[in-house]
Design an enzyme around this catalytic site. Structure first.
Site, PDB file in Angstrom:
ATOM      1  N   GLU A 196      -2.700  53.351   2.696  1.00  0.00           N
ATOM      2  CA  GLU A 196      -2.531  54.481   1.773  1.00  0.00           C
ATOM      3  C   GLU A 196      -2.170  55.769   2.522  1.00  0.00           C
ATOM      4  O   GLU A 196      -3.051  56.567   2.858  1.00  0.00           O
ATOM      5  CB  GLU A 196      -3.795  54.720   0.932  1.00  0.00           C
ATOM      6  N   LYS A 239      -0.416  51.647  -0.966  1.00  0.00           N
ATOM      7  CA  LYS A 239      -0.835  52.542  -2.044  1.00  0.00           C
ATOM      8  C   LYS A 239      -0.193  53.896  -1.772  1.00  0.00           C
ATOM      9  O   LYS A 239      -0.504  54.549  -0.777  1.00  0.00           O
ATOM     10  CB  LYS A 239      -2.354  52.655  -2.124  1.00  0.00           C
TER      11      LYS A 239
END
Length: 301
Positions: free
Chosen positions: A176, A213
């Protein structure tokens, strides 16, 4: 669900991933949004108890099921807790929801326009424990504030190094590198992040895959090469400060990307609600996010 079942569900499941992983620094804000003010607890243990009760209420709600929620990201204390008399990872798996664990310990101060992850000296022990508890994968967050190639390259390098460590324990890493949606250089940062991530994916060896992500890009469809990359199991999006309506509208513009929302999922839930009110509000949020993730259309709030 065994590991193969979980892999198939995440790769092909018709749903989205819930982010239930607010940690120490963001917990008071999450509780305030839930209708519990700062004075309601006298210690960190009481605070974490309140946020765990909120998460358990979500997990146990009939609105929260594997039909539309294919995965959930947990805070470490949530992973170690129980919901409905079961360990939380087992409670999720029993509902058809694949459990993930947030593993980062927060962010370093900004340098070169980015915030790297703080050191994780006990990560191997945590990963071993998570695997024993039935966790399928992990999530680790960095932040990109400016379109600084050197900084973004450092973020990607650190993220993929941690991903290798996660993979060595048989777990699936969610990488992420969040781009700050309020950045004046957001579009440029998106493009550099795409370039650097593709380089890292192309350099992977063996048969391993990762998940990504990402912040929803300023240019819709920009991350399609990541969605299509053979090293990527799934691309999911964070809401990043967008309201649920805004986040769903942006998500619907990006084929192949599903949601992994936190605030946008939980924003209408309140501690004071009856169970019927709570389940209805959660169900409405899940329906909206599911539709934007899978049908790429919007439904009225």
């Amino acid at each position: 669900m065994n590991n193969a079942d979980m892999t198939a569900k995440i790769a092909d499941g018709h749903g989205f991933i819930a982010a239930l992983d607010q940690s120490g620094g963001s917990t008071p804000k999450a509780l305030k949004g839930y209708g519990i003010d700062d004075g309601a607890w006298g210690s960190d243990e009481e605070m974490f108890g309140l946020i765990h009760d909120m998460r358990a209420r979500i997990i146990l709600s009939p609105a929260f099921s594997g039909d539309k929620v294919i995965g959930a990201i947990l805070f470490e204390r949530t992973m170690d807790g129980q919901a409905g008399g079961k360990p939380v990872p087992q409670a999720l798996a029993d509902k058809g929801v694949v459990p993930f664990l947030k593993i980062d310990k927060g962010l370093e101060d900004e340098a070169d326009g980015v915030q790297l992850m703080k050191p994780m000296p006990d990560l191997d022990a945590l990963l071993a424990r998570a695997a024993k508890l039935g966790i399928f994968g992990t999530k680790e967050r960095s932040v990109v504030n400016l379109a600084n190639r050197q900084g973004i390259a450092a973020v990607v390098e650190q993220q993929f190094d941690i991903a290798d460590q996660v993979l060595s324990h048989g777990l699936m890493p969610i990488i992420e590198p969040e781009v700050n949606i309020k950045s004046a250089e957001r579009a440029e940062a998106d493009q550099i992040l795409l370039d650097e991530t593709l380089k890292a994916l192309d350099a992977m060896t063996g048969d391993d895959k990762v998940m990504l992500k990402l912040s929803l890009p300023a240019k819709p469809g920009l991350f399609q090469p990541l969605v299509d990359h053979p090293r990527v199991l799934r691309v999911v999006a964070l809401s990043g400060g967008f309201s649920r309506t805004e986040a769903c509208a942006e998500l619907a513009k990006n084929p192949g990307i599903i949601a992994s929302f936190s605030r946008a999922l939980l924003s209408d839930l309140r501690h004071q609600m009856t169970d019927a009110e709570f389940d209805a509000a959660l169900g409405q949020a899940i329906d909206e996010i599911h539709c934007a993730s899978t049908e790429k259309t919007l439904i009225a709030a």
